[in-house]
Design a protein around this motif. Structure first.
Motif, PDB file in Angstrom:
ATOM      1  N   VAL A  43       0.841  -1.198   0.000  1.00 35.15           N
ATOM      2  CA  VAL A  43       0.000   0.000   0.000  1.00 35.15           C
ATOM      3  C   VAL A  43       0.877   1.249   0.000  1.00 35.15           C
ATOM      4  O   VAL A  43       1.805   1.372   0.816  1.00 35.15           O
ATOM      5  CB  VAL A  43      -0.941   0.009   1.222  1.00 35.15           C
ATOM      6  CG1 VAL A  43      -1.853   1.230   1.186  1.00 35.15           C
ATOM      7  CG2 VAL A  43      -1.774  -1.281   1.272  1.00 35.15           C
ATOM      8  N   GLU A  46      -1.641   8.415   0.062  1.00 36.54           N
ATOM      9  CA  GLU A  46      -2.546   9.294  -0.670  1.00 36.54           C
ATOM     10  C   GLU A  46      -1.767  10.091  -1.722  1.00 36.54           C
ATOM     11  O   GLU A  46      -0.720  10.660  -1.440  1.00 36.54           O
ATOM     12  CB  GLU A  46      -3.231  10.246   0.319  1.00 36.54           C
ATOM     13  CG  GLU A  46      -4.196  11.235  -0.313  1.00 36.54           C
ATOM     14  CD  GLU A  46      -4.867  12.140   0.707  1.00 36.54           C
ATOM     15  OE1 GLU A  46      -5.829  12.849   0.337  1.00 36.54           O
ATOM     16  OE2 GLU A  46      -4.434  12.160   1.888  1.00 36.54           O
ATOM     17  N   VAL A 103      -1.861  -1.249  -4.020  1.00 36.70           N
ATOM     18  CA  VAL A 103      -2.843  -0.203  -3.753  1.00 36.70           C
ATOM     19  C   VAL A 103      -2.069   1.111  -3.746  1.00 36.70           C
ATOM     20  O   VAL A 103      -1.186   1.301  -2.902  1.00 36.70           O
ATOM     21  CB  VAL A 103      -3.564  -0.426  -2.413  1.00 36.70           C
ATOM     22  CG1 VAL A 103      -4.606   0.670  -2.184  1.00 36.70           C
ATOM     23  CG2 VAL A 103      -4.215  -1.804  -2.358  1.00 36.70           C
ATOM     24  N   GLY A 105      -2.097   5.461  -4.182  1.00 41.86           N
ATOM     25  CA  GLY A 105      -2.771   6.743  -4.282  1.00 41.86           C
ATOM     26  C   GLY A 105      -2.219   7.536  -5.449  1.00 41.86           C
ATOM     27  O   GLY A 105      -1.003   7.712  -5.569  1.00 41.86           O
ATOM     28  N   THR A 121      -7.383   9.792  -6.099  1.00 40.24           N
ATOM     29  CA  THR A 121      -7.873   8.451  -6.404  1.00 40.24           C
ATOM     30  C   THR A 121      -6.966   7.375  -5.827  1.00 40.24           C
ATOM     31  O   THR A 121      -5.755   7.562  -5.729  1.00 40.24           O
ATOM     32  CB  THR A 121      -7.965   8.281  -7.942  1.00 40.24           C
ATOM     33  OG1 THR A 121      -8.880   9.256  -8.461  1.00 40.24           O
ATOM     34  CG2 THR A 121      -8.449   6.898  -8.339  1.00 40.24           C
ATOM     35  N   ILE A 122      -7.568   6.266  -5.416  1.00 40.37           N
ATOM     36  CA  ILE A 122      -6.827   5.034  -5.102  1.00 40.37           C
ATOM     37  C   ILE A 122      -7.054   4.062  -6.259  1.00 40.37           C
ATOM     38  O   ILE A 122      -8.187   3.904  -6.721  1.00 40.37           O
ATOM     39  CB  ILE A 122      -7.350   4.340  -3.833  1.00 40.37           C
ATOM     40  CG1 ILE A 122      -7.317   5.251  -2.614  1.00 40.37           C
ATOM     41  CG2 ILE A 122      -6.542   3.071  -3.545  1.00 40.37           C
ATOM     42  CD1 ILE A 122      -8.027   4.638  -1.404  1.00 40.37           C
ATOM     43  N   TYR A 124      -6.455  -0.076  -7.452  1.00 39.37           N
ATOM     44  CA  TYR A 124      -6.187  -1.430  -6.978  1.00 39.37           C
ATOM     45  C   TYR A 124      -5.734  -2.265  -8.173  1.00 39.37           C
ATOM     46  O   TYR A 124      -6.470  -2.394  -9.151  1.00 39.37           O
ATOM     47  CB  TYR A 124      -7.442  -2.058  -6.383  1.00 39.37           C
ATOM     48  CG  TYR A 124      -7.992  -1.328  -5.167  1.00 39.37           C
ATOM     49  CD1 TYR A 124      -7.625  -1.708  -3.879  1.00 39.37           C
ATOM     50  CD2 TYR A 124      -8.894  -0.271  -5.309  1.00 39.37           C
ATOM     51  CE1 TYR A 124      -8.132  -1.053  -2.763  1.00 39.37           C
ATOM     52  CE2 TYR A 124      -9.404   0.386  -4.204  1.00 39.37           C
ATOM     53  CZ  TYR A 124      -9.024  -0.005  -2.935  1.00 39.37           C
ATOM     54  OH  TYR A 124      -9.534   0.648  -1.837  1.00 39.37           O
ATOM     55  N   LYS A 134     -10.996   1.292  -8.746  1.00 46.58           N
ATOM     56  CA  LYS A 134     -10.460   2.551  -8.237  1.00 46.58           C
ATOM     57  C   LYS A 134     -11.495   3.193  -7.322  1.00 46.58           C
ATOM     58  O   LYS A 134     -12.682   2.834  -7.338  1.00 46.58           O
ATOM     59  CB  LYS A 134     -10.108   3.510  -9.388  1.00 46.58           C
ATOM     60  CG  LYS A 134     -11.325   4.082 -10.127  1.00 46.58           C
ATOM     61  CD  LYS A 134     -10.903   5.063 -11.211  1.00 46.58           C
ATOM     62  CE  LYS A 134     -12.131   5.676 -11.908  1.00 46.58           C
ATOM     63  NZ  LYS A 134     -11.744   6.611 -12.979  1.00 46.58           N
ATOM     64  N   LYS A 137     -11.849  10.117  -4.132  1.00 47.93           N
ATOM     65  CA  LYS A 137     -12.200  10.778  -2.873  1.00 47.93           C
ATOM     66  C   LYS A 137     -13.502  11.551  -3.038  1.00 47.93           C
ATOM     67  O   LYS A 137     -13.651  12.352  -3.960  1.00 47.93           O
ATOM     68  CB  LYS A 137     -11.063  11.716  -2.457  1.00 47.93           C
ATOM     69  CG  LYS A 137     -11.161  12.249  -1.033  1.00 47.93           C
ATOM     70  CD  LYS A 137      -9.892  13.023  -0.682  1.00 47.93           C
ATOM     71  CE  LYS A 137      -9.857  13.446   0.775  1.00 47.93           C
ATOM     72  NZ  LYS A 137      -8.616  14.179   1.108  1.00 47.93           N
ATOM     73  N   ILE A 170     -10.194   7.603   1.727  1.00 47.17           N
ATOM     74  CA  ILE A 170      -8.992   8.432   1.694  1.00 47.17           C
ATOM     75  C   ILE A 170      -9.067   9.544   2.735  1.00 47.17           C
ATOM     76  O   ILE A 170      -9.999  10.362   2.732  1.00 47.17           O
ATOM     77  CB  ILE A 170      -8.807   9.053   0.295  1.00 47.17           C
ATOM     78  CG1 ILE A 170      -8.745   7.954  -0.779  1.00 47.17           C
ATOM     79  CG2 ILE A 170      -7.558   9.928   0.247  1.00 47.17           C
ATOM     80  CD1 ILE A 170      -8.853   8.482  -2.199  1.00 47.17           C
ATOM     81  N   PRO A 194      -5.246   5.519   3.150  1.00 45.57           N
ATOM     82  CA  PRO A 194      -4.177   6.453   2.791  1.00 45.57           C
ATOM     83  C   PRO A 194      -4.543   7.854   3.287  1.00 45.57           C
ATOM     84  O   PRO A 194      -5.717   8.258   3.225  1.00 45.57           O
ATOM     85  CB  PRO A 194      -4.149   6.394   1.260  1.00 45.57           C
ATOM     86  CG  PRO A 194      -4.908   5.162   0.888  1.00 45.57           C
ATOM     87  CD  PRO A 194      -5.914   4.954   1.970  1.00 45.57           C
TER      88      PRO A 194
END
Length: 320
Positions: A43, A46, A103, A105, A121-122, A124, A134, A137, A170, A194
């Motif tokens: 991970v 952010e 994962v 950010g 955005t995150i 995966y 994804k 936020k 987030i 994050p």
């Protein structure tokens, strides 16, 4: 009993701000380092790609913006990524080579409508190299609203893995009780959080989420110093009077009863690695299951709109 163990890595670092090549290089190196230690889920913080612009004002005051700030925003925009796109493909190749879940950010550049809006955005990425989903936020915090648009309910993403369900929110989205409840209702086992919040109070937040959701919480922050800020930024003077350390970190991993699995890391770059026993999740829900036996749907109900919200929709004409 079937083993449900997963080794998780939390990366605390920062790239050169507004430089996606720097971010991609650090992601490559630190993913390889974590995978070499056996990590299966890795991970990143952010908007790690291409960085969180802490301390920059982008030439903005209430009622006005200046030309220098617009230059810095364009630089941020140029170093944002599109999804799907070249950088996502590269991350997929990395994940597939190493057989890990990533994962990350990112700052996402809209490609569907204006092409001018950015999102926090995150993403995966799975060990087969595919983009699994994804999350954008939902509400950028305070002056972040100048930089990023609002996400919608269509990206409240939770992914299935062999070791459990993974998803998250987030930073200050995690202060939104209804957003948390929407995620819990998806059966989340590992909750990624994050953040850019390095205060002591953030630790109270992630420990509360772990107790409330009866899930593991993986919180990830950047360790950023002035050395990560290019001195040719138009608004570089915004941080000149700040301390050398701009974000001290505080990344941590918390178990489903609120105890630390990995204590917070402060004032240094590093990678936290821990083995999570997913059997602890159902064990923890024996006496509290927020969307199960401890819910009261006869009293409380939450409606979640997960439809994609388009600014323009084609409709059939009413005119003959």
């Amino acid at each position: 009993m079937e083993k449900r163990l997963v080794k998780v890595a939390v990366v605390q670092s920062a790239p050169i701000l507004f430089d996606k090549r720097s971010a991609m290089s650090r992601i490559d190196k630190m993913t390889r380092d974590a995978a070499a230690q056996g990590a299966q889920l890795i991970v990143f913080p952010e908007v790690f790609l291409p960085g969180y612009p802490r301390g920059l004002c982008f030439g903005s005051r209430v009622g006005s913006r200046n030309a220098e700030g617009r230059l810095d925003f364009e630089r941020y925009w140029q170093n944002a990524i599109v999804i799907p796109g070249e950088e996502v493909e590269t991350l997929g190749e990395l994940a597939e080579e190493l057989g890990v879940y990533l994962v990350v950010g990112v700052v996402e550049r809209d490609q569907e409508f204006s092409r001018g809006t950015l999102y926090n955005t995150i993403i995966y990425v799975g060990p087969d190299g595919t983009l699994l989903g994804k999350h954008r936020k939902l509400v950028p915090t305070a002056s972040e609203r100048l930089l990023w648009g609002q996400g919608d309910g269509s990206t409240l993403t939770v992914i299935d893995t062999p070791f459990g369900r993974v998803g998250g929110l987030i930073c200050w989205e995690n202060y939104m009780p209804l957003a948390r409840m929407a995620m819990y209702a998806k059966g989340i086992d590992i909750y990624v959080a994050p953040t850019a919040d390095a205060r002591d109070t953030w630790q109270s937040t992630i420990r509360h989420i772990a107790c409330e959701g009866r899930c593991f919480v993986v919180s990830c922050n950047q360790y950023a110093t002035k050395a990560t800020y290019p001195e040719d930024l138009a608004c570089y003077d915004d941080i000149k009077a700040d301390d050398e350390i701009l974000s001290r970190g505080g990344s941590a991993i918390v178990g489903p009863l609120g105890e630390y699995v990995a204590e917070p890391l402060y004032n240094q770059e590093g990678v936290l690695i821990a083995t999570l026993d997913l059997h602890q999740v159902p064990q923890s829900r024996f006496d509290f299951d927020v969307t199960g036996h401890y819910s009261r749907p006869d009293v409380f109900q939450l409606n979640v709109n997960e439809k994609k919200q388009d600014v323009v929709r084609a409709v059939e004409s009413i005119w003959m």
